[in-house]
Design a protein around this motif. Structure first.
Motif, mmCIF file in Angstrom:
data_model
loop_
_atom_site.group_PDB
_atom_site.id
_atom_site.type_symbol
_atom_site.label_atom_id
_atom_site.label_comp_id
_atom_site.label_asym_id
_atom_site.label_seq_id
_atom_site.Cartn_x
_atom_site.Cartn_y
_atom_site.Cartn_z
ATOM 1 N N ALA A 358 18.740 -10.712 1.916
ATOM 2 C CA ALA A 358 19.909 -11.019 2.746
ATOM 3 C C ALA A 358 20.854 -11.994 2.063
ATOM 4 O O ALA A 358 22.078 -11.907 2.241
ATOM 5 N N ASP A 359 20.307 -12.921 1.269
ATOM 6 C CA ASP A 359 21.168 -13.897 0.595
ATOM 7 C C ASP A 359 21.601 -13.432 -0.796
ATOM 8 O O ASP A 359 22.231 -14.184 -1.545
ATOM 9 N N ASN A 360 21.252 -12.159 -1.136
ATOM 10 C CA ASN A 360 21.604 -11.572 -2.435
ATOM 11 C C ASN A 360 21.056 -12.356 -3.629
ATOM 12 O O ASN A 360 21.569 -12.255 -4.746
ATOM 13 N N SER A 361 19.990 -13.109 -3.373
ATOM 14 C CA SER A 361 19.394 -13.879 -4.461
ATOM 15 C C SER A 361 18.535 -13.012 -5.370
ATOM 16 O O SER A 361 18.264 -13.394 -6.516
ATOM 17 N N ALA A 362 18.104 -11.875 -4.871
ATOM 18 C CA ALA A 362 17.274 -10.980 -5.680
ATOM 19 C C ALA A 362 17.420 -9.562 -5.162
ATOM 20 O O ALA A 362 17.621 -9.344 -3.961
ATOM 21 N N CYS A 363 17.335 -8.590 -6.059
ATOM 22 C CA CYS A 363 17.446 -7.182 -5.696
ATOM 23 C C CYS A 363 16.200 -6.432 -6.153
ATOM 24 O O CYS A 363 15.663 -6.693 -7.244
ATOM 25 N N GLU A 364 15.786 -5.517 -5.308
ATOM 26 C CA GLU A 364 14.614 -4.710 -5.631
ATOM 27 C C GLU A 364 14.933 -3.733 -6.763
ATOM 28 O O GLU A 364 16.104 -3.457 -7.050
ATOM 29 N N PRO A 365 13.888 -3.160 -7.378
ATOM 30 C CA PRO A 365 14.109 -2.120 -8.386
ATOM 31 C C PRO A 365 14.720 -0.881 -7.740
ATOM 32 O O PRO A 365 14.858 -0.808 -6.508
ATOM 33 N N PRO A 366 15.102 0.131 -8.536
ATOM 34 C CA PRO A 366 15.764 1.316 -7.984
ATOM 35 C C PRO A 366 14.986 1.969 -6.845
ATOM 36 O O PRO A 366 13.762 1.858 -6.760
ATOM 37 N N LEU A 367 15.735 2.634 -5.971
ATOM 38 C CA LEU A 367 15.184 3.309 -4.804
ATOM 39 C C LEU A 367 13.968 4.147 -5.164
ATOM 40 O O LEU A 367 13.985 4.889 -6.154
ATOM 41 N N ASN A 368 12.910 4.018 -4.353
ATOM 42 C CA ASN A 368 11.661 4.782 -4.453
ATOM 43 C C ASN A 368 10.784 4.387 -5.639
ATOM 44 O O ASN A 368 9.786 5.061 -5.920
ATOM 45 N N THR A 369 11.136 3.298 -6.313
ATOM 46 C CA THR A 369 10.213 2.792 -7.327
ATOM 47 C C THR A 369 8.919 2.364 -6.636
ATOM 48 O O THR A 369 8.955 1.593 -5.674
ATOM 49 N N PRO A 370 7.763 2.836 -7.078
ATOM 50 C CA PRO A 370 6.507 2.442 -6.417
ATOM 51 C C PRO A 370 6.205 0.965 -6.598
ATOM 52 O O PRO A 370 6.309 0.421 -7.696
ATOM 53 N N PHE A 371 5.845 0.310 -5.499
ATOM 54 C CA PHE A 371 5.319 -1.045 -5.557
ATOM 55 C C PHE A 371 3.816 -0.987 -5.828
ATOM 56 O O PHE A 371 3.188 0.081 -5.767
ATOM 57 N N ALA A 372 3.219 -2.149 -6.070
ATOM 58 C CA ALA A 372 1.802 -2.210 -6.432
ATOM 59 C C ALA A 372 0.884 -1.526 -5.417
ATOM 60 O O ALA A 372 -0.044 -0.799 -5.813
ATOM 61 N N PRO A 373 1.073 -1.694 -4.088
ATOM 62 C CA PRO A 373 0.169 -1.020 -3.155
ATOM 63 C C PRO A 373 0.197 0.503 -3.273
ATOM 64 O O PRO A 373 -0.816 1.162 -2.991
ATOM 65 N N TYR A 374 1.345 1.073 -3.678
ATOM 66 C CA TYR A 374 1.390 2.519 -3.892
ATOM 67 C C TYR A 374 0.382 2.932 -4.953
ATOM 68 O O TYR A 374 -0.328 3.936 -4.803
ATOM 69 N N HIS A 375 0.313 2.193 -6.041
ATOM 70 C CA HIS A 375 -0.608 2.542 -7.116
ATOM 71 C C HIS A 375 -2.059 2.388 -6.664
ATOM 72 O O HIS A 375 -2.925 3.176 -7.055
ATOM 73 N N ALA A 376 -2.319 1.389 -5.818
ATOM 74 C CA ALA A 376 -3.666 1.252 -5.261
ATOM 75 C C ALA A 376 -4.009 2.438 -4.370
ATOM 76 O O ALA A 376 -5.132 2.964 -4.401
ATOM 77 N N LEU A 377 -3.038 2.892 -3.569
ATOM 78 C CA LEU A 377 -3.258 4.068 -2.733
ATOM 79 C C LEU A 377 -3.525 5.297 -3.592
ATOM 80 O O LEU A 377 -4.395 6.128 -3.289
ATOM 81 N N SER A 378 -2.797 5.418 -4.680
ATOM 82 C CA SER A 378 -3.001 6.527 -5.597
ATOM 83 C C SER A 378 -4.410 6.491 -6.194
ATOM 84 O O SER A 378 -5.071 7.525 -6.341
ATOM 85 N N LEU A 379 -4.886 5.295 -6.514
ATOM 86 C CA LEU A 379 -6.252 5.164 -7.014
ATOM 87 C C LEU A 379 -7.259 5.546 -5.939
ATOM 88 O O LEU A 379 -8.288 6.178 -6.225
ATOM 89 N N LEU A 380 -6.964 5.183 -4.685
ATOM 90 C CA LEU A 380 -7.828 5.592 -3.570
ATOM 91 C C LEU A 380 -7.890 7.105 -3.451
ATOM 92 O O LEU A 380 -8.930 7.678 -3.092
ATOM 93 N N GLY A 381 -6.766 7.770 -3.742
ATOM 94 C CA GLY A 381 -6.762 9.226 -3.709
ATOM 95 C C GLY A 381 -7.708 9.838 -4.718
ATOM 96 O O GLY A 381 -8.251 10.925 -4.508
ATOM 97 N N ASP A 382 -7.915 9.150 -5.851
ATOM 98 C CA ASP A 382 -8.876 9.612 -6.836
ATOM 99 C C ASP A 382 -10.300 9.207 -6.480
ATOM 100 O O ASP A 382 -11.261 9.792 -6.980
ATOM 101 N N PHE A 383 -10.429 8.196 -5.626
ATOM 102 C CA PHE A 383 -11.740 7.652 -5.294
ATOM 103 C C PHE A 383 -12.397 8.383 -4.127
ATOM 104 O O PHE A 383 -13.519 8.894 -4.251
#
Length: 679
Positions: A358-383
């Protein structure tokens, strides 16, 4: 080298050469001395993974809902269930007009768009019918449109979202137009909704909203109610529902505190299952449990979120929860902080919204870039594959947790989680009821700051080194394949007294010996063997919870997979020289007033007495007490009095207790060393 069979578009998987180290894992020749012991017990069977295990939430205010980019990312991660129309929005959303008065609805997020996205993902829908501002007829019309008109075959429908947050207990965030906001009114409407919806399609499964034990308003009885929210809803609507739906945001002021909350899962699910069995009436065992929202307070889109996701999904699925769903696919940034060297936007989403704080102090990476929990979920899919059976694990270090599944082909997949942000740990993996092959295992990892998973063969079946704040999935083959091994025994049942339990099961075939094991961390205890289909186990401890499995062994020594688990609790003596009645008389969600009535059943007077009991968990404590001298040492509570108790006389003492997790009440008490009858 190992290649994941699932397409990893955008997931950044990296294949490593056979001789390479994975996430700091050395080759066997250079293996470091181990500092953590993990036990994996194939004899300790837990729940079997279902076809809706890995889930996520969608929301009608998310403009990316159903887009090919998002659905393909979810498919790549192995998502099996998607929830709609999104949390508390469900109680203001009207599907026919695709509106949510008082809220924002993004374009192209209607029900048909959602279903098209779910089908492209290959996931089942979990649909929330509007309880707060809707009607049973509106819900029934939705079922008709979905399953009769469109033939979507949507099986799972929940009545409302967090409806206990309607103001009845003080806090109010959930829309509720009903004049009566009590659990009684909600339960009566659940029955009406279920009746109307199943009249359209009797094959659907309908769920009611409960609260997770240990989370507000668990334990609280509001003015005018006969019991807690869960008790009232289950008592009045249990016969009409097929599952219960809970959320779990365990909190924690630090990442370490939040990650430690997963230790509460087994007790929380146990209490919830016990409430269902106690209050839902005949056939309560048919009622399933769904966890449709969970997340952390610290590190939501960095490594703490990833570690928590892997731990909580695995822990809940192992305890029989049929689906676990992350909140949320997209959510948006709040504020930027640095956690373990990585920028965290306090974003509940699995994928970046591509926007700024909201204060424009930081911007996220491009739209739909996976965050860390996404990669953990992906690992769960293999598990955790559909049909895999979770098996018992144990660790001697609270910063390293482990989960394991046994696959139909005999392989074991072991997920090891290093919650230590600062240090690598070399783990000794010890197997019970399973002999691993000498081959170098496949290891798939996700490390702090990585933009995807890495995969390759490394380490040994018995030793793996985990980088700080990392996940490792180790897949090991058995030393031999037991194609002709007996089938697992079925239909376990138990009848318990204070000191014994008679355990029975369905035969796996002729000419077999059966072994009965008690789960005990990662190393089960053999309780006995028999060629029959029942066993009476002596020398048990009163008021103790036991989980057992039965395995069959044939004449060639081949061992079956473990049966499904059976949990029972021993009681108290049918007759004793003392009786204790323990009551929670006034609960406020993290503490309560307790009352204990003590009766001398013996023929002689007692001059001075000590009552002793043990808290079942490490997050329960004594705050104060009266009518006696109270003290706590570890988890043991002693209540001492110089007073007397004549034959047949009773006395009452009281206390204030506190808890920061599921409040499992003690069930065994001793008076001057004698185990009392508990009533």
């Amino acid at each position: 080298m190992y290649v994941s069979l699932r397409r990893r578009a955008g997931a950044g998987i990296v294949l490593l050469a056979l001789v390479s180290a994975v996430a700091g894992v050395p080759s066997a020749a250079g293996a470091a001395a181990t500092d953590v012991r993990v036990d994996v017990d194939a004899r300790a069977g837990l729940a079997t993974v279902g076809d809706a295990a890995l889930g996520v939430n969608h929301a009608v205010w998310d403009s990316q809902l159903g887009t090919p980019a998002v659905t393909d990312l979810l498919k790549d991660a192995g998502v099996q269930m998607v929830r709609y129309p999104g949390g508390s929005y469900a109680d203001i959303y009207h599907w026919q007009t695709h509106t949510a008065p008082g809220g924002y609805v993004a374009p192209n997020t209607d029900f048909d768009t959602f279903m098209a996205g779910a089908q492209r993902t290959g996931a089942q829908p979990m649909i929330i019918a509007n309880y707060g501002t809707g009607t049973a007829q509106e819900a029934a019309d939705w079922v008709r449109y979905a399953n009769v008109t469109k033939k979507y075959g949507a099986r799972y429908w929940t009545i409302g979202n967090e409806n206990y947050g309607n103001g009845h207990y003080g806090a109010s965030w959930e829309a509720d137009d009903h004049a009566d906001k009590s659990p009684k009114e909600y339960a009566e409407n659940v029955v009406a909704y279920a009746t109307a919806m199943k009249a359209v399609d009797p094959t659907i499964k309908v769920g009611a909203v409960l609260t997770m034990p240990g989370n507000w308003p668990d334990g609280i009885v509001a003015s005018g109610d006969s019991g807690t929210w869960n008790q009232e809803v289950l008592t009045r609507a249990g016969a009409a529902i097929d599952f219960v739906d809970v959320h779990w945001y365990p909190g924690g002021s630090t990442a370490a505190e939040g990650l430690g909350k997963t230790a509460q899962i087994q007790d929380a699910v146990y209490l919830l299952r016990r409430q269902i069995d106690q209050y839902a009436g005949a056939g309560a065992s048919r009622i399933g449990i769904s966890m449709t929202e969970t997340n952390v307070d610290v590190g939501r889109n960095t490594q703490p979120g990833a570690l928590f996701l892997a731990d909580v999904y695995s822990g809940l699925l192992a305890q029989g929860v049929f689906t676990v769903q992350w909140w949320n696919v997209h959510n948006g940034p709040d504020k930027a902080t640095t956690i373990a060297g990585q920028t965290d936007f306090n974003d509940f989403g699995l994928l970046s919204s591509g926007t700024c704080t909201a204060d424009n102090s930081a911007c996220e990476p491009p739209l739909n870039t996976p965050f860390a929990p996404y990669h953990a979920l992906s690992l769960l899919g293999d598990f955790a594959h559909t049909g895999d059976q979770f098996v018992g694990t144990g660790s001697d270090n609270a910063l390293v947790s482990a989960h394991a599944v046994r696959r139909a082909d005999g392989d074991l997949a072991v997920l090891v989680i290093n919650k230590d942000p600062d240090a690598a740990h070399t783990v000794s993996l010890n197997y019970h009821g399973f002999t691993p092959s000498a081959a170098v295992p496949v290891v798939e990892t996700f490390t702090n700051g990585a933009d995807g998973l890495t995969s390759g063969a490394a380490g040994t079946a018995g030793t793996q080194t985990l980088a700080p704040y990392s996940l490792a999935l180790v897949t090991v083959h058995p030393s031999r394949t037991e194609n002709a091994a007996p089938k697992a025994p079925g239909r376990l049942a138990a009848t318990a007294t204070d000191r014994t339990a008679s355990i029975s099961w369905a035969a796996s075939g002729p000419g077999l010996k059966y072994e009965v094991y008690r789960q005990n961390g990662g190393v089960s205890e053999l309780l006995g063997e028999t060629t029959g289909t029942s066993l009476t186990v002596p020398n048990l401890v009163p008021g103790r919870r036991y989980t057992v499995n039965v395995l069959a062994r044939d004449g060639a020594g081949r061992l079956s997979p473990a049966s499904a688990p059976l949990t029972f609790t021993t009681g108290s003596p049918a007759a004793s020289s003392c009786t204790v009645k323990f009551r929670d008389t006034n609960d406020w969600g993290n503490g309560y007033v307790g009352s204990i009535d003590i009766t001398n059943n013996g023929p002689a007077a007692i001059n001075g007495w000590t009552l002793t009991f043990t808290w079942p968990t490490g997050w329960q404590a004594l705050s104060s007490g009266w009518n006696a001298t109270w003290n706590q040492d570890g988890r043991t509570v002693r209540v001492t009095s110089d007073g007397g108790l004549t034959a047949g006389a009773s006395t009452s003492v009281g206390f204030v207790g506190s808890y920061s997790g599921p409040n499992v009440l003690p069930e065994s008490f001793t008076l001057n060393g004698t185990v009392c009858t508990t009533v």
